[in-house]
Scaffold this motif. Structure first.
Motif, mmCIF file in Angstrom:
data_model
loop_
_atom_site.group_PDB
_atom_site.id
_atom_site.type_symbol
_atom_site.label_atom_id
_atom_site.label_comp_id
_atom_site.label_asym_id
_atom_site.label_seq_id
_atom_site.Cartn_x
_atom_site.Cartn_y
_atom_site.Cartn_z
ATOM 1 N N GLY A 138 18.445 -40.157 42.960
ATOM 2 C CA GLY A 138 19.672 -39.449 42.609
ATOM 3 C C GLY A 138 19.363 -38.032 42.183
ATOM 4 O O GLY A 138 18.438 -37.801 41.410
ATOM 5 N N LEU A 139 20.127 -37.099 42.705
ATOM 6 C CA LEU A 139 19.921 -35.685 42.402
ATOM 7 C C LEU A 139 21.221 -35.051 41.946
ATOM 8 O O LEU A 139 22.287 -35.351 42.484
ATOM 9 C CB LEU A 139 19.426 -34.949 43.650
ATOM 10 C CG LEU A 139 18.142 -35.486 44.281
ATOM 11 C CD1 LEU A 139 17.973 -34.933 45.680
ATOM 12 C CD2 LEU A 139 16.962 -35.130 43.413
ATOM 13 N N ILE A 140 21.120 -34.155 40.968
ATOM 14 C CA ILE A 140 22.250 -33.326 40.553
ATOM 15 C C ILE A 140 21.994 -31.958 41.177
ATOM 16 O O ILE A 140 20.955 -31.345 40.957
ATOM 17 C CB ILE A 140 22.337 -33.199 39.020
ATOM 18 C CG1 ILE A 140 22.274 -34.570 38.340
ATOM 19 C CG2 ILE A 140 23.582 -32.409 38.620
ATOM 20 C CD1 ILE A 140 23.371 -35.532 38.730
ATOM 21 N N ILE A 141 22.965 -31.500 41.987
ATOM 22 C CA ILE A 141 22.762 -30.270 42.740
ATOM 23 C C ILE A 141 23.887 -29.267 42.452
ATOM 24 O O ILE A 141 24.897 -29.617 41.859
ATOM 25 C CB ILE A 141 22.676 -30.560 44.248
ATOM 26 C CG1 ILE A 141 23.972 -31.214 44.754
ATOM 27 C CG2 ILE A 141 21.478 -31.466 44.549
ATOM 28 C CD1 ILE A 141 24.054 -31.327 46.255
ATOM 29 N N ALA A 142 23.714 -28.046 42.920
ATOM 30 C CA ALA A 142 24.671 -26.970 42.643
ATOM 31 C C ALA A 142 25.897 -27.003 43.550
ATOM 32 O O ALA A 142 26.954 -26.521 43.162
ATOM 33 C CB ALA A 142 23.978 -25.617 42.772
ATOM 34 N N GLY A 143 25.778 -27.566 44.748
ATOM 35 C CA GLY A 143 26.929 -27.563 45.639
ATOM 36 C C GLY A 143 26.657 -28.294 46.930
ATOM 37 O O GLY A 143 25.517 -28.574 47.274
ATOM 38 N N LEU A 144 27.751 -28.603 47.628
ATOM 39 C CA LEU A 144 27.695 -29.264 48.931
ATOM 40 C C LEU A 144 28.408 -28.380 49.955
ATOM 41 O O LEU A 144 28.879 -27.292 49.612
ATOM 42 C CB LEU A 144 28.327 -30.656 48.845
ATOM 43 C CG LEU A 144 27.531 -31.649 47.985
ATOM 44 C CD1 LEU A 144 28.375 -32.856 47.620
ATOM 45 C CD2 LEU A 144 26.263 -32.074 48.712
ATOM 46 N N ALA A 145 28.534 -28.842 51.177
ATOM 47 C CA ALA A 145 29.062 -28.017 52.264
ATOM 48 C C ALA A 145 30.503 -27.568 52.058
ATOM 49 O O ALA A 145 30.910 -26.539 52.583
ATOM 50 C CB ALA A 145 28.949 -28.774 53.589
ATOM 51 N N MET A 146 31.276 -28.335 51.304
ATOM 52 C CA MET A 146 32.684 -28.014 51.080
ATOM 53 C C MET A 146 32.973 -28.155 49.587
ATOM 54 O O MET A 146 32.495 -29.093 48.946
ATOM 55 C CB MET A 146 33.538 -29.003 51.890
ATOM 56 C CG MET A 146 34.937 -28.553 52.160
ATOM 57 S SD MET A 146 35.757 -29.707 53.286
ATOM 58 C CE MET A 146 36.524 -30.799 52.115
ATOM 59 N N ALA A 147 33.764 -27.266 49.041
ATOM 60 C CA ALA A 147 34.021 -27.251 47.604
ATOM 61 C C ALA A 147 34.600 -28.569 47.083
ATOM 62 O O ALA A 147 34.316 -28.963 45.953
ATOM 63 C CB ALA A 147 34.949 -26.090 47.251
#
Length: 136
Positions: A113-122
């Motif tokens: 599991g990763l916490i990330i800053a963003g994905l392809a769509m808001a």
């Protein structure tokens, strides 16, 4: 045997305000057993987004898609080996993981599991990268 590609499409017009012209497949079967599945989100297999603002609803849609895709390749959810989960907010872990657990009850895949800053769509709050191997 060449790799088998499932549900091919072009990304043009897929994401609002993005003009990416890219041919992709939702799943590729390699060597007859290994399934490589595109990142699963709140999009259904017809391209409609579900669960705006609701990470559990997006996870639920992703797991429904997973079941359909794996079954199209002749497998079952019991063949899921590993799940990598990308979340935008640590607070989404509980609703997302509980949703996945409901769909994969008894499977016990390994995962990251990763916490990330963003994905392809808001509007996307969660995305899954899933490895599946159908036994001989």
């Amino acid at each position: 045997m060449a790799h088998e590609r499932f549900r091919r499409f072009n990304t043009m017009g897929r994401w609002p305000n993005q003009t990416i012209d890219y041919d992709v497949s939702l799943m590729v079967r390699a060597r007859g057993r290994s399934l490589f599945i595109a990142g699963l989100t709140g999009f259904d297999l017809d391209g409609t987004f579900h669960g705006k603002g609701d990470p559990a609803a997006q996870a639920d849609q992703a797991m429904k898609n997973l079941k359909i895709l794996v079954e199209e390749a002749g497998g079952t959810l019991q063949h899921v080996c590993k799940i990598t989960t990308y979340l935008l907010d640590r607070a989404h872990r509980e609703p997302v993981y509980n949703t996945v657990a409901r769909h994969l009850q008894g499977v016990a895949p390994c995962g990251t599991g990763l916490i990330i800053a963003g994905l392809a769509m808001a509007d996307m709050l969660v995305e899954f990268d899933i490895d599946v191997v159908i036994p001989d």
